[in-house]
Design a protein around this motif. Structure first.
Motif, mmCIF file in Angstrom:
data_model
loop_
_atom_site.group_PDB
_atom_site.id
_atom_site.type_symbol
_atom_site.label_atom_id
_atom_site.label_comp_id
_atom_site.label_asym_id
_atom_site.label_seq_id
_atom_site.Cartn_x
_atom_site.Cartn_y
_atom_site.Cartn_z
ATOM 1 N N GLN A 131 -64.306 -0.637 44.329
ATOM 2 C CA GLN A 131 -63.008 -1.088 45.075
ATOM 3 C C GLN A 131 -62.881 -2.743 45.024
ATOM 4 N N GLY A 132 -61.739 -3.124 44.728
ATOM 5 C CA GLY A 132 -61.493 -4.383 44.861
ATOM 6 C C GLY A 132 -60.272 -5.171 43.819
ATOM 7 N N LYS A 138 -70.634 1.821 51.693
ATOM 8 C CA LYS A 138 -69.922 0.985 51.048
ATOM 9 C C LYS A 138 -70.670 -0.181 51.180
ATOM 10 N N ILE A 139 -71.280 -0.820 49.971
ATOM 11 C CA ILE A 139 -71.660 -2.209 50.137
ATOM 12 C C ILE A 139 -70.902 -3.375 50.438
ATOM 13 N N ASP A 140 -71.012 -4.271 51.288
ATOM 14 C CA ASP A 140 -70.295 -5.075 51.896
ATOM 15 C C ASP A 140 -69.814 -6.268 50.628
ATOM 16 N N ARG A 141 -68.760 -6.566 50.621
ATOM 17 C CA ARG A 141 -68.267 -7.643 49.549
ATOM 18 C C ARG A 141 -69.046 -8.806 49.537
ATOM 19 N N ILE A 161 -72.380 5.677 46.678
ATOM 20 C CA ILE A 161 -72.064 4.227 46.843
ATOM 21 C C ILE A 161 -71.032 3.776 46.314
ATOM 22 N N THR A 162 -70.259 3.028 47.012
ATOM 23 C CA THR A 162 -69.086 2.188 46.831
ATOM 24 C C THR A 162 -69.372 0.842 46.907
ATOM 25 N N ALA A 163 -69.093 -0.075 45.998
ATOM 26 C CA ALA A 163 -69.169 -1.644 46.159
ATOM 27 C C ALA A 163 -67.800 -2.019 46.572
ATOM 28 N N LEU A 203 -62.295 3.490 42.655
ATOM 29 C CA LEU A 203 -62.284 3.952 41.381
ATOM 30 C C LEU A 203 -63.878 4.651 41.276
ATOM 31 N N ASP A 204 -63.733 5.691 40.520
ATOM 32 C CA ASP A 204 -64.727 6.453 40.262
ATOM 33 C C ASP A 204 -65.404 6.178 38.760
ATOM 34 N N LEU A 205 -66.400 5.443 38.735
ATOM 35 C CA LEU A 205 -67.143 5.066 37.571
ATOM 36 C C LEU A 205 -67.619 6.009 36.670
ATOM 37 N N LYS A 206 -67.548 7.235 36.971
ATOM 38 C CA LYS A 206 -68.008 8.448 36.000
ATOM 39 C C LYS A 206 -66.790 8.581 34.893
ATOM 40 N N ASN A 207 -65.612 8.499 35.722
ATOM 41 C CA ASN A 207 -64.491 8.737 34.549
ATOM 42 C C ASN A 207 -63.399 7.826 34.530
#
Ligand code: C2E
Ligand code: MG
Ligand code: MG
Ligand code: MG
Length: 278
Positions: free
Chosen positions: A253-254, A197-200, A230-232, A48-52
């Protein structure tokens, strides 16, 4: 006589080791069948793109539809596929299938494909990627390749050269599971990834542990300074989301937004925004 020869062989028989080895051998044989019979499928998890609050990409996640065992997850077979070299054939199928499916998604939605170190370092890899793009008609800009730090363990220079080559084709490169390796920072200096991608494991505690929050903040700042997206990964609840938003994370993402879904469910998911789901 034959019996005695037989006993001679069995003197070297270590029952427990042998059971594990036999199991791996059986999985390997089953994997060969699965490749031949087309028993793999891809599930997709939205990023998911947090901007939109819209779906900007979907990560392809491999599943094995085993005739007796049901749906088998990567943790139960990727290691064996790597050790046996079968990951190269499986990975080729994944690339073709992911590009083929992504081709019919809206043009703003990318597909992310995980590539294992053995597959990545295989000399035929760039050609396989080009074939997958050509056969599907997917523009290279819509393909994102996810690698982990472990690809660098053998020969960093050759890996960096290959990354530049893929990048020059227009493909985006993401560094997956960031923070879990041994020398993450030096790899960031060595190659300008498009995305980290920041690890879970850091995301899980981000809202209740000051240490995890500090690490996430540092990774986000570092990525921004280097011009990387950056993606979490593994965002499961609203508290984590609001913390990640606050830290300036670009994508999440999650399970909070969606678990990985089968390809038939993708279209409905692409039209869903965060407010509708969470
Ligand atoms: P990954 O690339 O880091 O993928 C993320 C994993 O986390 C996926 O597991 C996903 O289902 C899971 N996940 C996503 N959101 C959440 C969450 O909110 N909570 C929790 N607990 N888990 C979450 P999966 O599908 O079992 O894949 C595991 C790993 O297998 C992947 O980790 C990737 O390294 C590997 N893998 C998957 N597909 C492929 C493939 O096609 N090729 C290769 N070489 N490896 C693959
Ligand atoms: Mg991944
Ligand atoms: Mg990951
Ligand atoms: Mg992971």
């Amino acid at each position: 006589r034959a019996k005695q020869d037989g006993r001679g062989v069995f003197r070297f028989f270590e029952p427990e080791l042998d059971a594990a080895a036999r199991r791996r051998r059986q999985v390997e044989l089953d994997l060969r069948d699965a490749i031949r019979l087309g028993h793999f499928e891809l599930h997709y998890q939205p990023v998911l793109d947090l901007k939109n609050n819209r779906v900007g990409a979907l990560e392809a996640l491999l599943r094995w539809r085993h005739p007796e065992r049901g749906l088998v997850l990567p943790s139960d077979f990727i290691g064996i596929a790597e050790d046996s070299g079968l990951i190269i054939a499986i990975g080729e199928w994944v690339l073709h299938e992911a590009c083929r499916e992504a081709r019919r998604w809206p043009a703003h939605v990318r597909v992310a494909v995980n590539v294992s170190p053995l597959q990545f370092r295989n000399s035929g890899f760039p050609a396989i990627v080009m074939q997958a793009l050509a056969a599907s008609g997917l523009p290279p800009e819509r393909l994102e390749i996810e690698i982990t730090e472990s690809v660098f363990l053998e020969g960093e220079e050759a890996v960096v050269a290959l990354l530049h080559r893929l990048r020059s084709m227009g493909i985006r490169i993401a560094l997956d599971d960031f923070g879990t390796g041994y020398s993450s920072l030096s790899y960031l200096r060595g190659f300008p990834f498009d995305k980290i991608k920041i690890d879970r494991s850091f995301v899980t505690d981000v809202a209740r542990d000051a240490g995890s929050a500090a690490i996430v903040r540092a990774i986000v700042h570092l990525a921004k300074a280097l011009g990387m997206d950056i993606t979490a990964e593994g965002v499961e609840d609203a508290a984590q989301l609001s913390r990640l938003r606050g830290e300036g994370c670009d994508n999440i993402q999650g399970y909070l937004f969606s678990r990985p879904v089968s390809s038939s469910e993708v279209d409905a998911l692409i039209g869903t925004r965060m407010e509708d789901a969470a």
